[in-house]
Design an enzyme around this catalytic site. Structure first.
Site, PDB file in Angstrom:
ATOM      1  N   ALA A  45     -41.235   6.005 -64.540  1.00 21.76           N
ATOM      2  CA  ALA A  45     -40.905   4.970 -63.546  1.00 21.76           C
ATOM      3  C   ALA A  45     -40.560   5.571 -62.192  1.00 21.76           C
ATOM      4  O   ALA A  45     -39.639   5.115 -61.507  1.00 21.76           O
ATOM      5  CB  ALA A  45     -39.761   4.097 -64.054  1.00 21.76           C
ATOM      6  N   GLY A  46     -41.276   6.612 -61.790  1.00 18.27           N
ATOM      7  CA  GLY A  46     -41.083   7.206 -60.474  1.00 18.27           C
ATOM      8  C   GLY A  46     -39.797   7.973 -60.293  1.00 18.27           C
ATOM      9  O   GLY A  46     -39.386   8.278 -59.162  1.00 18.27           O
TER      10      GLY A  46
ATOM     11  N   TYR B  33     -59.730  13.141 -60.540  1.00 18.14           N
ATOM     12  CA  TYR B  33     -58.752  14.171 -60.204  1.00 18.14           C
ATOM     13  C   TYR B  33     -59.233  15.024 -59.036  1.00 18.14           C
ATOM     14  O   TYR B  33     -60.343  15.567 -59.068  1.00 18.14           O
ATOM     15  CB  TYR B  33     -58.485  15.085 -61.401  1.00 18.14           C
TER      16      TYR B  33
ATOM     17  N   SER C 260     -47.433  13.663 -68.831  1.00 19.62           N
ATOM     18  CA  SER C 260     -46.149  13.662 -68.112  1.00 19.62           C
ATOM     19  C   SER C 260     -44.980  13.953 -69.048  1.00 19.62           C
ATOM     20  O   SER C 260     -43.985  13.223 -69.064  1.00 19.62           O
ATOM     21  CB  SER C 260     -45.936  12.334 -67.370  1.00 19.62           C
ATOM     22  N   PRO C 261     -45.055  15.043 -69.836  1.00 17.36           N
ATOM     23  CA  PRO C 261     -44.013  15.320 -70.825  1.00 17.36           C
ATOM     24  C   PRO C 261     -42.682  15.770 -70.234  1.00 17.36           C
ATOM     25  O   PRO C 261     -41.675  15.818 -70.960  1.00 17.36           O
ATOM     26  CB  PRO C 261     -44.632  16.439 -71.671  1.00 17.36           C
TER      27      PRO C 261
ATOM     28  N   PHE D 213     -37.026  15.213 -65.277  1.00 23.80           N
ATOM     29  CA  PHE D 213     -35.655  15.073 -65.784  1.00 23.80           C
ATOM     30  C   PHE D 213     -34.954  16.409 -65.918  1.00 23.80           C
ATOM     31  O   PHE D 213     -33.728  16.482 -65.987  1.00 23.80           O
ATOM     32  CB  PHE D 213     -35.635  14.332 -67.122  1.00 23.80           C
TER      33      PHE D 213
END
Length: 308
Positions: free
Chosen positions: A224-225, A52, A218-219, A229
């Protein structure tokens, strides 16, 4: 902040983990403020990885410098890091690499030990006996307390356990409202539907059966890029329901999306990678929200899943 025991251990951990992948986007003062805010909220679990950050400023180094300025003792926090990815070249879970890279991580974090060490991705050339030898040395030396994996299927965990004697107490896996095949494959059993495809060998049930804590990364990403949302026009129904429940619970869309993960009986830990204190605070508050069963399923359906 909701707490529970990590895996099979007696170590109490918060439901929310700060993911430190973007910490080098902050300056030193901002980093200190973020860590102090997390600790005030009861978030004392910090997730790192040796890859990171940028070459000129790795996130583990930035974190260590900021934590020192908080004045808190080392045992006030839980430090977790991951290894095994050699960027652009290969994966490496050989004994020598695990041992040498752990030393590098400890130096960067300015600590004598890690609370948790994870294997970052499955290595096609992994030899469980070598992993076992490395883990034994790290445990005996006091440099690592607990061990786990990231992005591993049950069969891959079982393969490691063929030789590794320590419990593997964590599996870090991607999960969000739209990206939740580990849930949908268990709901759409025996169906010729996209959601029925078992991409992970029933990893959710496996982890629950074996008391392995799943850490959801990644919640708030669609997967898929596709990007986030939340407020994404491709998810109008989901955002409408998120807003309705945010109004009901005096929260936010982000908070309700987090509450959906927290509501699951698997007791997921959610890894939040935001570097904004206000966003971390709203996610932390969401750990106290208990969605009804109907609300949980309403969100699930609004995210595009089906109920057979």
């Amino acid at each position: 902040m909701k707490h529970f025991s990590l895996g099979t251990t007696a170590l109490p951990v918060p439901a929310l983990v700060l993911g430190c992948m973007r910490m080098n986007e902050l300056d030193d003062e901002q980093s200190v403020q973020l860590l102090e805010k997390c600790l005030d909220l009861g978030i004392n679990y910090f997730d790192h990885a040796d890859i990171y950050g940028r070459k000129e400023e790795l996130c583990e180094v930035r974190f260590a410098r900021a934590f020192a300025r908080t004045g808190k003792p080392r045992d006030a926090i839980i430090l977790q890091s991951k290894l095994g990815i050699v960027p652009g070249r290969m994966y490496d879970q050989s004994k020598d690499y695990i041992l040498s890279e752990t030393e590098v991580i400890l130096r960067r974090l300015n600590t004598d030990y890690l609370d948790v060490l994870l294997l970052h991705r499955p290595d096609a050339l992994v030899e469980p006996e070598e992993v076992a030898e490395a883990f034994d040395i790290l445990e005996r030396s006091g440099k690592v307390r607990y061990f786990g994996v990231s992005n591993h299927k049950p069969a891959q965990v079982r393969l490691l356990k063929k030789a590794v004697r320590q419990p593997l107490v964590v599996n870090q896996l991607q999960l969000s409202l739209p990206f939740s095949s580990m849930i949908s494959s268990g709901m759409e059993v025996n169906m010729a539907t996209e959601g029925a495809v078992d991409r992970d060998d029933s990893v959710l049930d496996y982890c629950r059966l074996n008391d392995i804590t799943i850490q959801a990364w990644s919640p708030f990403q669609a997967g898929a890029g596709k990007g986030p949302f939340i407020d994404n026009p491709e998810y109008p129904e989901l955002n409408q329901v998120l807003q309705e429940l945010a109004d009901k619970y005096n929260s936010s869309k982000t908070g309700i999306a987090a509450a959906w993960i927290f509501r699951h009986p698997a007791r997921f830990q959610l890894i939040a990678g935001s570097m904004r204190t206000a966003r971390i605070e709203e996610i932390a508050k969401a750990s106290e929200i208990v969605l009804t069963r109907e609300e949980w399923y309403r969100l699930y359906l609004a995210a595009g899943h089906i109920l057979p």
